[in-house]
Design a protein around this motif. Structure first.
Motif, short mmCIF file in Angstrom:
data_model
loop_
_atom_site.label_atom_id
_atom_site.label_comp_id
_atom_site.label_asym_id
_atom_site.label_seq_id
_atom_site.Cartn_x
_atom_site.Cartn_y
_atom_site.Cartn_z
N UNK A 60 -7.31 -13.88 -49.46
CA UNK A 60 -8.68 -14.15 -49.90
C UNK A 60 -9.59 -14.11 -48.67
N UNK A 61 -10.60 -13.26 -48.70
CA UNK A 61 -11.61 -13.23 -47.65
C UNK A 61 -12.80 -14.05 -48.14
N UNK A 62 -13.15 -15.09 -47.38
CA UNK A 62 -14.21 -16.02 -47.79
C UNK A 62 -15.34 -15.99 -46.78
N UNK A 63 -16.57 -15.94 -47.27
CA UNK A 63 -17.76 -16.07 -46.44
C UNK A 63 -18.37 -17.44 -46.73
N UNK B 280 -5.84 -17.07 -46.17
CA UNK B 280 -7.29 -17.07 -46.15
C UNK B 280 -7.81 -16.48 -44.84
N UNK B 281 -8.74 -15.54 -44.96
CA UNK B 281 -9.50 -15.01 -43.82
C UNK B 281 -10.94 -15.50 -44.01
N UNK B 282 -11.45 -16.25 -43.04
CA UNK B 282 -12.75 -16.89 -43.19
C UNK B 282 -13.79 -16.32 -42.23
N UNK B 283 -14.94 -15.96 -42.77
CA UNK B 283 -16.13 -15.64 -41.97
C UNK B 283 -17.05 -16.85 -42.06
N UNK B 284 -17.33 -17.48 -40.92
CA UNK B 284 -18.17 -18.68 -40.91
C UNK B 284 -19.08 -18.65 -39.68
N UNK B 285 -19.72 -19.78 -39.40
CA UNK B 285 -20.64 -19.85 -38.28
C UNK B 285 -19.99 -20.53 -37.08
N UNK B 286 -20.79 -20.76 -36.03
CA UNK B 286 -20.21 -21.32 -34.80
C UNK B 286 -19.74 -22.76 -34.97
N UNK C 164 -15.56 -26.30 -43.28
CA UNK C 164 -14.33 -27.08 -43.46
C UNK C 164 -13.14 -26.22 -43.89
N UNK C 165 -13.42 -25.06 -44.45
CA UNK C 165 -12.35 -24.15 -44.88
C UNK C 165 -11.54 -23.65 -43.70
N UNK C 166 -12.10 -23.74 -42.49
CA UNK C 166 -11.38 -23.26 -41.29
C UNK C 166 -10.01 -23.92 -41.15
N UNK C 167 -9.89 -25.16 -41.61
CA UNK C 167 -8.61 -25.86 -41.51
C UNK C 167 -7.54 -25.25 -42.41
N UNK C 168 -7.98 -24.50 -43.41
CA UNK C 168 -7.05 -23.90 -44.36
C UNK C 168 -6.77 -22.43 -44.07
N UNK C 169 -7.57 -21.84 -43.18
CA UNK C 169 -7.54 -20.39 -42.99
C UNK C 169 -6.48 -19.94 -41.99
N UNK C 170 -5.90 -18.77 -42.26
CA UNK C 170 -4.97 -18.15 -41.32
C UNK C 170 -5.73 -17.53 -40.16
N UNK C 171 -6.91 -16.98 -40.46
CA UNK C 171 -7.73 -16.34 -39.43
C UNK C 171 -9.20 -16.70 -39.67
#
Length: 292
Positions: A191-194, A217-223, A227-234
């Motif tokens: 899942x790619x999440x923005x 999970x592949x996450x595009x987020x800000x600097x 909170x999804x960063x804790x769940x993401x593989x990248x």
């Protein structure tokens, strides 16, 4: 401050120093990162008690990280928290109060170039390559979802990836429909999440449920990082500040386009055949005008 900390979040600084910390300091650092940034907003005594370390350990560690003391450390946390919660009106007022007397095009160009430099300096190439490998693996189905603003970026990525490879799905923008997509997800799917600041609660819930099913999970987020960063593989943490009431998507789109090219090139022979077939279908549909 060291390590160019003016462009780093507190969590960045903690992670950068982690290997140099003592056992007790590592225990404290882990406690701070587990519920970041809330875990660092209490009194120094509360922070120490929650991490099961002494108060002097807290004082020593924040100085080792480059802060003048615990109040300075907390000040940076509060600034981060304020930045992630900023709404468009408060963002505009902040920029307007500090706007230089140059044309908006120049101010935007300076801000975007700064965002690009900072993003590239902090982007982990192994993360980029790992995300590419996941998305390029045709044994995995790929799902893409964006938020209220970032759904445009999700749509852009989807439009290209569905040409590059099969089994790519864009989720409905209606969160109540998301469980139906999760129903079809298998362990190992992607899942790619923005998700950028003013992070969306429904998105975090969806990510948690998908991760519990073994989805990567592949996450595009800000600097500051969703909170999804804790769940993401990248995780792609992209600088988004601009002299505007709105955040900038320019650098996010830059990374998205680079990722599309990397995925496309990973299986070029198969991708080329898909493109050739698609062009035949487009020609048969007479979608585009022919030159001449």
């Amino acid at each position: 401050m060291t390590l160019n900390q003016t462009s780093m979040t507190v969590s960045d600084v903690i992670n950068a120093h982690f290997d140099t910390l003592t056992r007790a300091e590592k225990q404290l650092a882990t406690s701070l990162l587990d519920n970041y940034p809330v875990s660092g907003l209490g009194s120094i005594t509360t922070v120490a008690e929650n991490a099961r370390v002494s108060t002097p350990t807290v004082a020593r560690m924040v100085q080792k990280l480059g802060y003048r003391g615990f109040p300075d450390f907390q000040s940076h946390l509060h600034q981060e928290l304020e930045a992630t919660l900023s709404n468009p009106i408060s963002k505009h007022d902040r920029w307007a109060a500090n706007a230089p007397g140059t044309h908006i095009l120049n101010r935007f160009a300076d801000a975007i170039m700064g965002n690009l430099r900072q993003t590239l300096s902090q982007l982990d190439l192994a993360d980029f390559d790992g995300a590419t490998a996941l998305i390029a693996n045709r044994k995995r189905s790929v799902y893409i979802v964006g938020g209220r603003i970032t759904k445009a970026l999700a749509d852009y990525l989807f439009t290209h990836l569905q040409v590059v490879r099969p089994n790519v799905t864009q989720l409905s923008p209606i969160p109540s429909a998301w469980p139906q997509y999760v129903l079809n997800m298998k362990a190992g799917d992607v899942v790619v999440i923005f998700d950028i600041r003013r992070y969306e609660h429904e998105m975090e819930t969806f990510a948690r449920i998908a991760r519990e099913r073994g989805v990567e999970i592949v996450l595009f987020t800000d600097q500051w990082a969703s909170p999804i960063a804790k769940l993401a593989a990248h995780v792609f943490r992209i600088h988004i500040e601009a002299p505007s009431a709105w955040d900038s998507s320019v650098v996010t789109l830059f990374v998205v386009e680079a990722l599309i090219e990397a995925v496309q090139s990973a299986n070029w022979s198969e991708t080329k055949e898909r493109m050739r077939t698609l062009e035949e279908l487009v020609a048969a549909s007479r979608l585009f005008r022919k030159p001449g």
